[in-house]
Motif scaffolding. Structure first.
Motif, PDB file in Angstrom:
ATOM      1  N   HIS A   9      18.003  16.191  44.609  1.00  0.00           N
ATOM      2  CA  HIS A   9      17.986  15.402  45.841  1.00  0.00           C
ATOM      3  C   HIS A   9      17.053  14.199  45.733  1.00  0.00           C
ATOM      4  O   HIS A   9      17.250  13.198  46.429  1.00  0.00           O
ATOM      5  CB  HIS A   9      17.557  16.284  47.015  1.00  0.00           C
ATOM      6  CG  HIS A   9      18.471  17.446  47.273  1.00  0.00           C
ATOM      7  ND1 HIS A   9      19.742  17.307  47.780  1.00  0.00           N
ATOM      8  CD2 HIS A   9      18.302  18.795  47.065  1.00  0.00           C
ATOM      9  CE1 HIS A   9      20.313  18.487  47.909  1.00  0.00           C
ATOM     10  NE2 HIS A   9      19.462  19.405  47.464  1.00  0.00           N
ATOM     11  N   ARG A  10      16.054  14.299  44.884  1.00  0.00           N
ATOM     12  CA  ARG A  10      15.067  13.220  44.788  1.00  0.00           C
ATOM     13  C   ARG A  10      15.650  11.938  44.210  1.00  0.00           C
ATOM     14  O   ARG A  10      15.028  10.876  44.310  1.00  0.00           O
ATOM     15  CB  ARG A  10      13.882  13.692  43.946  1.00  0.00           C
ATOM     16  CG  ARG A  10      13.053  14.778  44.630  1.00  0.00           C
ATOM     17  CD  ARG A  10      11.913  15.230  43.735  1.00  0.00           C
ATOM     18  NE  ARG A  10      11.044  14.121  43.371  1.00  0.00           N
ATOM     19  CZ  ARG A  10      10.073  14.232  42.443  1.00  0.00           C
ATOM     20  NH1 ARG A  10       9.890  15.379  41.796  1.00  0.00           N
ATOM     21  NH2 ARG A  10       9.309  13.193  42.157  1.00  0.00           N
ATOM     22  N   ARG A  11      16.826  12.018  43.617  1.00  0.00           N
ATOM     23  CA  ARG A  11      17.437  10.804  43.074  1.00  0.00           C
ATOM     24  C   ARG A  11      17.599   9.722  44.144  1.00  0.00           C
ATOM     25  O   ARG A  11      17.524   8.524  43.866  1.00  0.00           O
ATOM     26  CB  ARG A  11      18.814  11.136  42.493  1.00  0.00           C
ATOM     27  CG  ARG A  11      18.783  11.950  41.217  1.00  0.00           C
ATOM     28  CD  ARG A  11      20.179  12.388  40.860  1.00  0.00           C
ATOM     29  NE  ARG A  11      20.199  13.187  39.631  1.00  0.00           N
ATOM     30  CZ  ARG A  11      21.154  14.065  39.339  1.00  0.00           C
ATOM     31  NH1 ARG A  11      22.158  14.249  40.192  1.00  0.00           N
ATOM     32  NH2 ARG A  11      21.113  14.742  38.212  1.00  0.00           N
ATOM     33  N   LEU A  12      17.842  10.177  45.375  1.00  0.00           N
ATOM     34  CA  LEU A  12      18.065   9.228  46.469  1.00  0.00           C
ATOM     35  C   LEU A  12      16.779   8.859  47.211  1.00  0.00           C
ATOM     36  O   LEU A  12      16.831   8.243  48.281  1.00  0.00           O
ATOM     37  CB  LEU A  12      19.093   9.796  47.447  1.00  0.00           C
ATOM     38  CG  LEU A  12      20.471  10.103  46.861  1.00  0.00           C
ATOM     39  CD1 LEU A  12      21.413  10.611  47.940  1.00  0.00           C
ATOM     40  CD2 LEU A  12      21.058   8.881  46.166  1.00  0.00           C
ATOM     41  N   ARG A  13      15.633   9.241  46.628  1.00  0.00           N
ATOM     42  CA  ARG A  13      14.334   8.893  47.236  1.00  0.00           C
ATOM     43  C   ARG A  13      13.467   8.109  46.270  1.00  0.00           C
ATOM     44  O   ARG A  13      12.274   7.910  46.507  1.00  0.00           O
ATOM     45  CB  ARG A  13      13.583  10.165  47.648  1.00  0.00           C
ATOM     46  CG  ARG A  13      14.350  11.108  48.557  1.00  0.00           C
ATOM     47  CD  ARG A  13      13.563  12.395  48.779  1.00  0.00           C
ATOM     48  NE  ARG A  13      14.409  13.431  49.368  1.00  0.00           N
ATOM     49  CZ  ARG A  13      14.216  14.741  49.180  1.00  0.00           C
ATOM     50  NH1 ARG A  13      13.228  15.169  48.399  1.00  0.00           N
ATOM     51  NH2 ARG A  13      15.014  15.615  49.756  1.00  0.00           N
ATOM     52  N   ILE A  14      14.038   7.658  45.181  1.00  0.00           N
ATOM     53  CA  ILE A  14      13.263   7.174  44.047  1.00  0.00           C
ATOM     54  C   ILE A  14      12.514   5.873  44.318  1.00  0.00           C
ATOM     55  O   ILE A  14      11.516   5.561  43.678  1.00  0.00           O
ATOM     56  CB  ILE A  14      14.186   7.028  42.809  1.00  0.00           C
ATOM     57  CG1 ILE A  14      13.363   7.006  41.518  1.00  0.00           C
ATOM     58  CG2 ILE A  14      15.077   5.812  42.943  1.00  0.00           C
ATOM     59  CD1 ILE A  14      12.728   8.339  41.209  1.00  0.00           C
ATOM     60  N   SER A  15      13.003   5.057  45.283  1.00  0.00           N
ATOM     61  CA  SER A  15      12.347   3.792  45.605  1.00  0.00           C
ATOM     62  C   SER A  15      12.593   3.462  47.067  1.00  0.00           C
ATOM     63  O   SER A  15      13.465   4.045  47.716  1.00  0.00           O
ATOM     64  CB  SER A  15      12.894   2.661  44.727  1.00  0.00           C
ATOM     65  OG  SER A  15      14.249   2.384  45.068  1.00  0.00           O
ATOM     66  N   GLU A  16      11.847   2.478  47.561  1.00  0.00           N
ATOM     67  CA  GLU A  16      12.013   2.076  48.960  1.00  0.00           C
ATOM     68  C   GLU A  16      13.421   1.548  49.206  1.00  0.00           C
ATOM     69  O   GLU A  16      14.056   1.868  50.207  1.00  0.00           O
ATOM     70  CB  GLU A  16      10.977   1.019  49.342  1.00  0.00           C
ATOM     71  CG  GLU A  16      11.186   0.399  50.724  1.00  0.00           C
ATOM     72  CD  GLU A  16      11.272   1.414  51.849  1.00  0.00           C
ATOM     73  OE1 GLU A  16      12.040   1.166  52.807  1.00  0.00           O
ATOM     74  OE2 GLU A  16      10.587   2.463  51.781  1.00  0.00           O
ATOM     75  N   ARG A  19      15.810   4.451  49.318  1.00  0.00           N
ATOM     76  CA  ARG A  19      15.687   5.205  50.576  1.00  0.00           C
ATOM     77  C   ARG A  19      16.318   4.446  51.734  1.00  0.00           C
ATOM     78  O   ARG A  19      16.977   5.032  52.592  1.00  0.00           O
ATOM     79  CB  ARG A  19      14.211   5.508  50.862  1.00  0.00           C
ATOM     80  CG  ARG A  19      13.572   6.466  49.856  1.00  0.00           C
ATOM     81  CD  ARG A  19      12.189   6.916  50.289  1.00  0.00           C
ATOM     82  NE  ARG A  19      11.206   5.840  50.315  1.00  0.00           N
ATOM     83  CZ  ARG A  19      10.472   5.460  49.263  1.00  0.00           C
ATOM     84  NH1 ARG A  19      10.641   6.059  48.090  1.00  0.00           N
ATOM     85  NH2 ARG A  19       9.584   4.490  49.372  1.00  0.00           N
ATOM     86  N   ARG A  23      19.508   5.596  54.272  1.00  0.00           N
ATOM     87  CA  ARG A  23      18.860   6.011  55.525  1.00  0.00           C
ATOM     88  C   ARG A  23      19.916   6.277  56.593  1.00  0.00           C
ATOM     89  O   ARG A  23      20.786   5.457  56.850  1.00  0.00           O
ATOM     90  CB  ARG A  23      17.885   4.937  55.976  1.00  0.00           C
ATOM     91  CG  ARG A  23      17.003   5.336  57.149  1.00  0.00           C
ATOM     92  CD  ARG A  23      15.775   4.446  57.207  1.00  0.00           C
ATOM     93  NE  ARG A  23      14.880   4.702  56.087  1.00  0.00           N
ATOM     94  CZ  ARG A  23      14.203   3.743  55.435  1.00  0.00           C
ATOM     95  NH1 ARG A  23      14.341   2.477  55.788  1.00  0.00           N
ATOM     96  NH2 ARG A  23      13.408   4.065  54.432  1.00  0.00           N
ATOM     97  N   GLU A  24      19.827   7.426  57.240  1.00  0.00           N
ATOM     98  CA  GLU A  24      20.849   7.865  58.183  1.00  0.00           C
ATOM     99  C   GLU A  24      20.642   7.324  59.592  1.00  0.00           C
ATOM    100  O   GLU A  24      21.603   7.154  60.349  1.00  0.00           O
ATOM    101  CB  GLU A  24      20.887   9.396  58.240  1.00  0.00           C
ATOM    102  CG  GLU A  24      21.199  10.059  56.908  1.00  0.00           C
ATOM    103  CD  GLU A  24      21.033  11.568  56.982  1.00  0.00           C
ATOM    104  OE1 GLU A  24      21.094  12.120  58.098  1.00  0.00           O
ATOM    105  OE2 GLU A  24      20.842  12.187  55.925  1.00  0.00           O
ATOM    106  N   GLU A 298       7.972   6.714  63.583  1.00  0.00           N
ATOM    107  CA  GLU A 298       8.489   8.059  63.308  1.00  0.00           C
ATOM    108  C   GLU A 298       8.942   8.739  64.592  1.00  0.00           C
ATOM    109  O   GLU A 298      10.006   9.379  64.643  1.00  0.00           O
ATOM    110  CB  GLU A 298       7.414   8.900  62.625  1.00  0.00           C
ATOM    111  CG  GLU A 298       7.844  10.314  62.288  1.00  0.00           C
ATOM    112  CD  GLU A 298       6.768  11.104  61.555  1.00  0.00           C
ATOM    113  OE1 GLU A 298       6.846  12.355  61.570  1.00  0.00           O
ATOM    114  OE2 GLU A 298       5.857  10.481  60.969  1.00  0.00           O
TER     115      GLU A 298
END
Length: 325
Positions: A9-16, A19, A23-24, A298
């Motif tokens: 899952h972290r593949r889609l969090r690797i950079s700003e 992300r 983003r949903e 947030e």
């Protein structure tokens, strides 16, 4: 480790940028409705002690505030009036030359495209601080309805784009909808405070609006914070009576209600990020305990994620600046 099977899952969090790409939930300036307190005085800009950065503004200073709101890209404001005089039936609420009516006309004259939402209630205008007519220390539901109708019609005549009744009287949407239609305002939508809890988070607002009850509380007409199913009944009734938008108030501690309303009904849902929620964040930020920007973004994003289409918030100007930057 090559023989292990698992999802990355972290593949889609690797950079700003990555992300942002996936983003949903997005928070937009157009989602925000900014509440403003208008004083029936001159030359006064008075900061609300319990709400740092929020002011009671006299009519002659209102356009300065509105200009800033427009420049920030905020498209909607919610008006609350702070009148000079109050009485037992809140007659200044439905005075065609009352403070909200004057403020609405002024705004629409200079910024006709800005959406003006008029708070339609009596509590700011009654000398007892309750949202209706009092008989023997009890709010008379049916006797209060005609006064709310008069208030809504007066606000519509002044140019309000949306009527937002916040009183929680039974039948208030039906009465106001019929009154508006009969007066020729069938195109003015009703943004109902359909689900308004009797919350401890309203204290700072009552300072700002001067609407603290002089006796008792509002628990006979605002909802018990413990109830969930009642919220669905209230929303359903308001829809049947002609509501066009549904407000859930407060927002932060009632995100479960926001989600259930969003899942069950197809009208636009408005989350009210109320004064107590605002003041807690401000106080913590001023003490250096939290990062205000990160906390606010947030929090408001959580309201959108829960299903809110629009958010009423005192942070609207700050959020608009952060989004722009």
């Amino acid at each position: 480790m090559s023989d292990l099977q698992f999802d990355r899952h972290r593949r889609l969090r690797i950079s700003e940028n990555m992300r942002a790409l996936v983003r949903e939930t997005q928070l937009h300036t157009e989602d925000l409705i900014y509440p403003i307190f208008v004083l029936e005085e001159e030359g006064k800009r008075s900061e609300v002690p319990s709400m740092p950065g929020i002011y009671q503004l006299s009519l002659d200073l209102l356009l300065e505030e509105i200009e800033e709101v427009v420049q920030l890209g905020i498209r909607s404001v919610l008006l609350f009036g702070v009148p000079k005089e109050k009485d037992a039936v809140g007659s200044e609420a439905y005075n065609d030359d009352g403070i909200i009516q004057q403020a609405t006309r002024l705004i629409k004259e200079h910024y006709p495209d800005l959406i003006v939402v008029a708070d339609t209630c009596l509590c700011e205008y009654t000398d007892h601080g309750h949202c209706g007519v009092i008989h023997e220390h009890f709010v008379d539901n049916d006797e209060s309805l005609p006064l709310l109708v008069q208030t809504a019609i007066s606000q519509a005549k002044a140019g309000a784009d949306i009527i937002a009744p916040s009183n929680m009287m039974d039948g208030f949407v039906a009465a106001i909808r019929k009154g508006l239609d009969d007066a020729g305002f069938e195109n003015i939508p009703v943004m109902s405070y359909a689900i308004k809890y009797s919350s401890a988070f309203y204290g700072p607002f009552r300072d700002a609006a001067g609407s603290t009850p002089q006796f008792g509380d509002r628990k006979t007409y605002q909802m018990d914070p413990a109830n969930r199913l009642e919220a669905q009944r209230e929303a359903e009734s308001d829809i049947q009576e002609g509501a066009d938008l549904l407000i859930v108030k407060p927002a932060m501690t009632y995100l479960d209600i926001v989600r259930e309303v969003r899942d069950r009904f197809n009208l636009p849902v408005v989350a009210y990020n109320v004064s107590g929620e605002y003041s807690m964040v401000k106080a913590a930020a001023q003490n250096g305990w939290i990062d205000e920007k990160e906390i606010v973004l947030e929090k408001l994003t959580s309201m959108k994620r829960a299903g809110a289409d629009l958010i009423m918030t005192y942070f609207a100007k700050d959020v608009a600046r952060w989004i722009q930057n």
